[in-house]
Design a protein around this motif. Structure first.
Motif, PDB file in Angstrom:
ATOM      1  N   HIS A   1       0.807  13.681   9.517  1.00  0.00           N
ATOM      2  CA  HIS A   1       0.027  14.415   8.530  1.00  0.00           C
ATOM      3  C   HIS A   1      -0.378  15.780   9.077  1.00  0.00           C
ATOM      4  CE1 HIS A   1      -3.836  15.603   6.641  1.00  0.00           C
ATOM      5  NE2 HIS A   1      -3.237  15.191   5.527  1.00  0.00           N
TER       6      HIS A   1
ATOM      7  N   GLU B   1      -0.197  16.860  -0.248  1.00  0.00           N
ATOM      8  CA  GLU B   1      -0.262  16.535   1.179  1.00  0.00           C
ATOM      9  C   GLU B   1       0.998  17.031   1.876  1.00  0.00           C
ATOM     10  OE1 GLU B   1      -1.080  12.579   3.975  1.00  0.00           O
ATOM     11  OE2 GLU B   1      -1.397  12.532   1.795  1.00  0.00           O
TER      12      GLU B   1
ATOM     13  N   CYS C   1       1.760   5.438   6.261  1.00  0.00           N
ATOM     14  CA  CYS C   1       0.947   5.013   5.119  1.00  0.00           C
ATOM     15  C   CYS C   1       0.134   6.203   4.608  1.00  0.00           C
ATOM     16  CB  CYS C   1       0.021   3.879   5.517  1.00  0.00           C
ATOM     17  SG  CYS C   1       0.887   2.330   5.839  1.00  0.00           S
ATOM     18  N   LEU C   2      -0.096   6.213   3.289  1.00  0.00           N
ATOM     19  CA  LEU C   2      -0.776   7.322   2.622  1.00  0.00           C
ATOM     20  C   LEU C   2      -2.044   6.811   1.950  1.00  0.00           C
ATOM     21  CD1 LEU C   2       2.427   8.862   1.010  1.00  0.00           C
ATOM     22  CD2 LEU C   2       1.353   9.524   3.170  1.00  0.00           C
ATOM     23  N   ASP C   3      -2.853   7.765   1.466  1.00  0.00           N
ATOM     24  CA  ASP C   3      -4.138   7.411   0.863  1.00  0.00           C
ATOM     25  C   ASP C   3      -4.001   6.996  -0.603  1.00  0.00           C
ATOM     26  OD1 ASP C   3      -5.364   7.979   3.252  1.00  0.00           O
ATOM     27  OD2 ASP C   3      -5.799  10.060   2.718  1.00  0.00           O
ATOM     28  N   SER C   4      -3.003   7.517  -1.299  1.00  0.00           N
ATOM     29  CA  SER C   4      -2.842   7.208  -2.720  1.00  0.00           C
ATOM     30  C   SER C   4      -1.355   7.198  -3.058  1.00  0.00           C
ATOM     31  CB  SER C   4      -3.596   8.212  -3.596  1.00  0.00           C
ATOM     32  OG  SER C   4      -3.131   9.527  -3.335  1.00  0.00           O
TER      33      SER C   4
ATOM     34  N   HIS D   1       0.329  13.572  -4.978  1.00  0.00           N
ATOM     35  CA  HIS D   1      -0.302  12.274  -5.189  1.00  0.00           C
ATOM     36  C   HIS D   1      -0.867  12.171  -6.609  1.00  0.00           C
ATOM     37  CE1 HIS D   1      -0.068  10.934  -0.984  1.00  0.00           C
ATOM     38  NE2 HIS D   1      -0.290  12.214  -0.661  1.00  0.00           N
TER      39      HIS D   1
ATOM     40  N   LYS E   1      -3.872  18.898   3.749  1.00  0.00           N
ATOM     41  CA  LYS E   1      -4.066  18.330   2.416  1.00  0.00           C
ATOM     42  C   LYS E   1      -4.908  19.296   1.597  1.00  0.00           C
ATOM     43  CE  LYS E   1      -5.052  13.941   1.788  1.00  0.00           C
ATOM     44  NZ  LYS E   1      -5.787  12.659   1.714  1.00  0.00           N
TER      45      LYS E   1
ATOM     46  N   LYS F   1       0.835  -1.191   0.000  1.00  0.00           N
ATOM     47  CA  LYS F   1       0.000   0.000   0.000  1.00  0.00           C
ATOM     48  C   LYS F   1       0.874   1.246   0.000  1.00  0.00           C
ATOM     49  CE  LYS F   1      -3.700  -2.407   2.401  1.00  0.00           C
ATOM     50  NZ  LYS F   1      -4.576  -2.441   3.589  1.00  0.00           N
TER      51      LYS F   1
ATOM     52  N   TYR G   1      -4.069  15.382  -5.231  1.00  0.00           N
ATOM     53  CA  TYR G   1      -3.943  15.919  -3.890  1.00  0.00           C
ATOM     54  C   TYR G   1      -2.494  16.275  -3.596  1.00  0.00           C
ATOM     55  CZ  TYR G   1      -8.671  15.122  -2.165  1.00  0.00           C
ATOM     56  OH  TYR G   1     -10.019  15.199  -1.953  1.00  0.00           O
TER      57      TYR G   1
END
Length: 672
Positions: free
Chosen positions: A77, A70, A42-45, A64, A80, A24, A68
């Protein structure tokens, strides 16, 4: 990384190494002082690229793939936001705290980190922008477009100050034109130097005061340049595409070194003031390379210097350096069989290693027209490739014609069966598969139908092919019946398979294999006999050469020139003519009589004079009863010899009978 690493960077203080990867999506930070992983987030994308804004890891910006942007602080974090178009690269302008984003748009988006909002965009003349960079000296902003141009902007007045067309300058003499090259990499060096990488694999070195490149370096892989780095200590440029990393001199273009990892490269990062570099590649493990000639090792891994010094003190040459592997058959073709056992050949596995210069030299002498033949073959291949756009006639290839014809016939039959069946689909043929096309083009893949393996396997293969064709006919027959009678297709196929099983009892291919084995054995026997004749002939010629000189030798030579119907060989024993005559008489006698005559000797020898000097020797084996009977007879004769008395003094005579007159004869024994 779990799967792939996309980008890697080193902080300005040199203590932290940050890498982004997937899957991921995540970012990992390594502490060089502790030689360990400091943290992982860990990141979203997926991350397209990222930038370290501070000297350490406390301020990081991620771009990203879902538009996005970030921001991360030391605790994690932070914020964003989103840009209007998909981004491909960004740069940070330190004097004004502006982030410049380029991507799938003609605009360059500006985000001011001090005010916390977007500013007016920069409108470029390109449809899309791929990369960007800011000069560290005078802060000139440059962006590389998809049309192969570099546009330069002054951030102080937000105006365009110049356009550089790199597309035509990147075309060298050996470059194949496949569309307009775009800019894929951009890097400033000092105040006046700039390196530009194109999507066709060229690196152009520019002086900002000129619109013509100072130097054009081609990677010859036709792959986009992904990374550009300058090595200031030795005036070198490190350019990388997905296949190779090349290190070359920026003034002359001479290659200094090259690195070719086993996996594709995504990003390259150099550790400051050292000879170490890191690569982010299509592999879970990120590669680390150390080149002592570029500089010393970093202080957190100073032990590398001592290791390299030990390697320099004990250089070891491997067997494979500048050597060519050849087999015994190759040596026979080149006429170098006499070198076996010499220092020019190094035995290895089933062949030898020889110097590549010697191999090329002998290869040229053995076949001086090899290059011309190779050139003609290449020209012929190019012509045939250019003819592929014309109307094609169904012809057989030049290599493996029989195999191609068989595959064509099978393909036609399978296509017919598939067209008749309701749910059938034709299996693609080997002839239409690009993975096997070399088998019908390269003569090295020609099937030798005269080899022993082919002749032994061909009856079996032919029988299997006959069964296969019979099965196809049965399937076609039952498929047609199924369409007419609307019966179950699976039931019909079951009947066809039962009929096929009933035909498996045919073992005629066994006789064909036996016949081929007999022919192969007979050919081998004839070949060995011919070799023996050649060896005898060579022996006679050698003796003739040794016996030359003198009258005796001349007479012997004249006699040897005459046809000879026999030859005396050393070690053979010959008997007299009387023995030969006796043996000829013995051959006319029956075997039983001959065995009785030679029974006392215990062994019997029979010489077959018709065949030659072949001799058959055997020993008679008697049963236990016969041996007991012979032993009893032998004991009986010995006992009789002991009891027998001499009767040599007796003689025959005439006498009268006791009862009257008359004549009579009588014999008797008496003791006086």
């Amino acid at each position: 990384m779990p799967t792939v690493c996309t980008s890697i960077k080193v902080s300005r203080d040199g203590q932290f190494i940050l890498a982004a990867g997937t899957y991921k999506p995540r970012v990992r930070c390594y502490d060089t002082y502790q030689l360990s992983l400091k943290f992982e987030r860990c990141l979203d994308s997926d991350v397209v690229t990222f930038e370290i804004l501070s000297d350490d890891y406390s301020k990081i910006v991620f771009l990203h793939c879902d538009r996005y942007v970030e921001f991360h602080s030391q605790g994690g974090h932070y914020y964003k936001t989103r840009i209007p178009k998909f981004g491909r690269d960004f740069s940070y302008h330190y004097p004004s705290c502006d982030l410049y984003f380029v991507g799938a748009s003609s605009e360059v988006y500006r985000l001011n980190l001090e005010q916390g909002h977007f500013l007016n965009s920069l409108q470029t003349n390109a449809a899309e922008n791929n990369v960007c960079d800011i000069n560290p000296v005078h802060h000139l902003f440059a962006t590389g477009t998809s049309e192969g141009r570099v546009e330069c902007w002054d951030p102080r007045v937000r105006n365009q100050v110049g356009i550089l067309d790199c597309a035509l300058s990147s075309l060298t003499e050996g470059t194949e034109v496949q569309g307009l090259p775009s800019i894929s990499a951009l890097k400033f060096n000092g105040s006046l130097s700039m390196a530009v990488g194109t999507s066709t694999g060229q690196v152009l070195l520019y002086d900002l005061r000129s619109n013509q490149p100072l130097l054009v370096k081609d990677h010859f892989y036709n792959l986009p340049i992904k990374s550009l780095n300058f090595h200031h200590q030795m005036d070198l440029i490190m350019s990388a595409d997905s296949k190779i990393i090349k290190i070359w001199n920026k003034d002359t273009g001479k290659l200094f070194s090259s690195i070719q990892p086993q996996t594709d490269i995504n990003d390259v990062c150099m550790y400051p003031n050292s000879g170490m570099l890191f690569t982010a590649n299509e592999d879970p493990k990120m590669n680390t390379f150390y080149i002592p000639a570029l500089g010393p090792a970093p202080r957190w891994c100073s032990f590398l210097d001592s290791l390299t010094e030990e390697l320099e003190e004990t250089p070891e040459s491997t067997v494979y350096d500048d050597y060519k592997f050849v087999t015994r058959k190759d040596l026979e073709n080149l006429g170098l069989s006499h070198l076996v056992g010499s220092s020019l050949l190094r035995a290895y596995m089933h062949g030898f290693f020889m110097d590549i210069r010697l191999y090329h030299k002998v290869k040229t002498m053995a076949n001086p027209f090899a290059y011309e033949e190779y050139r003609k073959d290449k020209i012929r291949q190019k012509i045939e490739e250019s003819r592929t756009q014309r109307v094609q006639v169904k012809t057989l290839p030049k290599v493996n014609k029989n195999l191609a014809l068989k595959l064509m016939e099978e393909g036609d039959e399978e296509a017919k069966v598939a067209s008749r069946k309701k749910k059938g689909k034709a299996v693609p043929s080997i002839l239409g598969d690009d993975r096997f096309k070399v088998m019908f083009e390269n003569p090295d893949f020609q099937v030798d139908e005269q080899s022993e393996d082919f002749r032994l396997l061909n009856p079996i293969v032919s029988k299997v092919e006959q069964k296969r064709k019979k099965k196809l006919r049965l399937l076609a027959k039952h498929a047609a019946a199924a369409q007419q009678a609307a019966e179950d297709e699976e039931e019909l196929e079951g009947k066809a398979s039962s009929e096929e099983d009933s035909s498996d009892d045919d073992k005629s291919w066994v006789e064909e294999v036996r016949e081929q084995r007999r022919l192969i054995w007979q050919e081998g026997r004839d070949r060995r006999r011919q070799e023996r004749k050649e060896a005898d002939r060579n022996t006679v010629l050698l003796e003739e050469e040794q016996n030359e000189g003198g009258e005796t030798s001349n007479m012997a030579e004249s006699n040897k020139r005459q046809p000879q119907f026999y030859q005396l060989k050393a070690g053979e024993e010959f008997t007299s003519f009387n023995n030969m005559a006796r043996k000829q008489k013995m051959q006319k006698v029956s075997l039983e009589d001959r065995l009785k005559l030679e029974e006392n000797s215990g062994t019997n020898n029979m010489v077959d004079t018709a065949v030659g000097s072949k001799q058959l020797t055997f020993t008679l084996k008697k049963s236990e009863q016969q041996r007991k009977q012979q032993q009893a007879e032998r004991e009986h004769h010995q006992e009789r010899k002991k009891l027998r008395r001499s009767a040599g003094h007796l003689s025959s005579g005439r006498g009268r009978g006791w009862g009257g007159r008359g004549r009579g004869r009588g014999r008797g024994r008496g003791r006086y």
